[in-house]
Enzyme design. Structure first.
Site, short mmCIF file in Angstrom:
data_model
loop_
_atom_site.label_atom_id
_atom_site.label_comp_id
_atom_site.label_asym_id
_atom_site.label_seq_id
_atom_site.Cartn_x
_atom_site.Cartn_y
_atom_site.Cartn_z
N TYR A 178 0.17 -0.96 0.35
CA TYR A 178 -1.11 -1.07 1.04
C TYR A 178 -2.12 -1.78 0.15
O TYR A 178 -1.99 -1.81 -1.08
CB TYR A 178 -1.63 0.31 1.47
CG TYR A 178 -2.17 1.17 0.36
CD1 TYR A 178 -3.51 1.10 -0.04
CD2 TYR A 178 -1.35 2.08 -0.31
CE1 TYR A 178 -4.01 1.90 -1.06
CE2 TYR A 178 -1.84 2.89 -1.34
CZ TYR A 178 -3.17 2.79 -1.71
OH TYR A 178 -3.66 3.57 -2.72
N CYS A 179 -3.14 -2.36 0.78
CA CYS A 179 -4.26 -2.98 0.09
C CYS A 179 -5.48 -2.89 1.01
O CYS A 179 -5.44 -2.17 2.01
CB CYS A 179 -3.95 -4.42 -0.32
SG CYS A 179 -3.54 -5.50 1.06
N THR A 180 -6.53 -3.62 0.71
CA THR A 180 -7.77 -3.48 1.47
C THR A 180 -7.63 -3.88 2.93
O THR A 180 -7.95 -3.12 3.84
CB THR A 180 -8.89 -4.31 0.82
OG1 THR A 180 -9.00 -3.96 -0.55
CG2 THR A 180 -10.23 -4.06 1.52
N GLY A 182 -4.71 -6.03 3.99
CA GLY A 182 -3.34 -6.40 4.30
C GLY A 182 -2.85 -7.67 3.65
O GLY A 182 -1.64 -7.89 3.53
N ILE A 207 -6.31 -0.72 4.38
CA ILE A 207 -7.13 0.50 4.34
C ILE A 207 -8.21 0.47 5.41
O ILE A 207 -8.50 1.50 6.05
CB ILE A 207 -7.78 0.65 2.95
CG1 ILE A 207 -6.71 0.76 1.86
CG2 ILE A 207 -8.70 1.87 2.91
CD1 ILE A 207 -7.25 0.50 0.46
#
Length: 320
Positions: A178-180, A182, A207
């Protein structure tokens, strides 16, 4: 009534003449009175823009009308004021800097981890055969991360490829990245697959989308964002603050940039230490002659420096 919108988006797609597209796109954004930061590369588009709801809607309509961006998804936040001061569109070699530029090895248009919608991610993340992997930088996950997530000691995403060996112990697990928003996961998951990880997933929309569609459950802390808000709330189900003040160690959710522009480090600092340190991370930065005025936000607009024309021309400065 909504005053402004902020749009977060990316799309891996082929842009034949990215440099010209960037120049034209800047004019278009300015014509809509948008502010923001957009990166254009031959491999796609990555941006955050902010403006009135009408301007943002016009922008989204124009982007979606272009077949190159048919799969692009906008994440929309309602904000009280624009999230940027100026509008920048820059042409670069990648839309997120990873150093992974060989399309024959890493190409998000062809192969990435399996996309999980927020509710699917929520259902899978606590299973015994799963590892949740945060592919963001230190200053981002120090502010907030998923409960029990594996985090990496990296300053920038371009450091991610060097961490693959440290992740080898998880090869028999399902990897949920996961990241901010995508975008980093597209390349991170592709690299993991290339390196022999067989069961790789990614949180679709990152997120930000998870917060909107799954209530942000079990995301601890706040989410760092790359605009003048610096961070946003994600978890409306079981929120908790996990970040601590760099100077005194007290729990605080506040992320700032160091007031010394030659440092500009991203770090967490409580309001009391912010006032005492003038928004600086250290005494040395507090005494720096170029220290910026701290207004309590910890966000600073970049001011262009005057060009030293003599130096640029290779001339010796004139002395009297």
């Amino acid at each position: 009534m909504t005053k402004y919108n902020t749009l977060l988006y990316y799309c891996y797609t082929t842009i034949a003449d990215g440099e010209q597209f960037a120049a034209d796109h800047l004019k278009f954004c300015k014509s809509l009175n948008l502010t923001g930061r957009i990166i254009v590369a031959d491999e796609g588009l990555n941006g955050t823009v902010s403006g009135s709801p009408e301007s943002c809607q016009a922008y989204m309509n124009a982007i979606k009308a272009d077949e190159r961006f048919a799969t692009l998804e906008f994440k929309i936040d309602e904000v009280d004021e624009p999230s940027f001061v100026k509008m920048h569109v820059r042409y670069k070699s990648e839309i997120v800097h990873s150093g992974l530029r060989n399309p024959n090895i890493i190409n998000p248009q062809q192969k990435t981890g399996k996309h999980l919608e927020p509710q699917e991610f929520l259902a899978m993340k606590d299973r015994d055969d799963v590892v949740v992997l945060d592919v963001r930088s230190n200053y981002e996950h120090s502010l907030g991360k998923f409960k029990n997530a594996v985090t990496l000691d990296i300053e920038n995403f371009r450091d991610f490829p060097a961490m693959i060996n440290e992740l080898a112990k998880y090869k028999d697990k399902k990897i949920l990245t996961y990241c901010t928003g995508g975008i980093k996961c597209e390349k991170a998951s592709a690299l993991l697959l290339h390196e022999g990880f067989s069961d790789v997933y990614q949180l679709h929309g990152g997120i930000i989308k998870y917060g909107k569609e799954a209530g942000g459950e079990d995301f601890e802390g706040k989410c760092y964002v790359f605009d003048n808000r610096l961070s946003v709330e994600v978890n409306s189900v079981n929120p908790v603050v996990i970040s601590t003040c760099r100077n005194c160690g007290k729990t605080t959710p506040k992320m700032i940039n160091c007031a010394n522009p030659e440092c500009n480090e991203h770090f967490t600092q409580c309001n009391e230490c912010g006032e005492a340190m003038d928004g600086c991370c250290s005494d040395a930065c507090k005494e720096h002659p170029r220290k910026r005025v701290y207004d309590g936000t910890g966000y600073y607009v970049k001011v262009p420096q005057p060009v030293n024309t003599a130096k640029k021309a290779g001339l010796q400065p004139v002395t009297e």
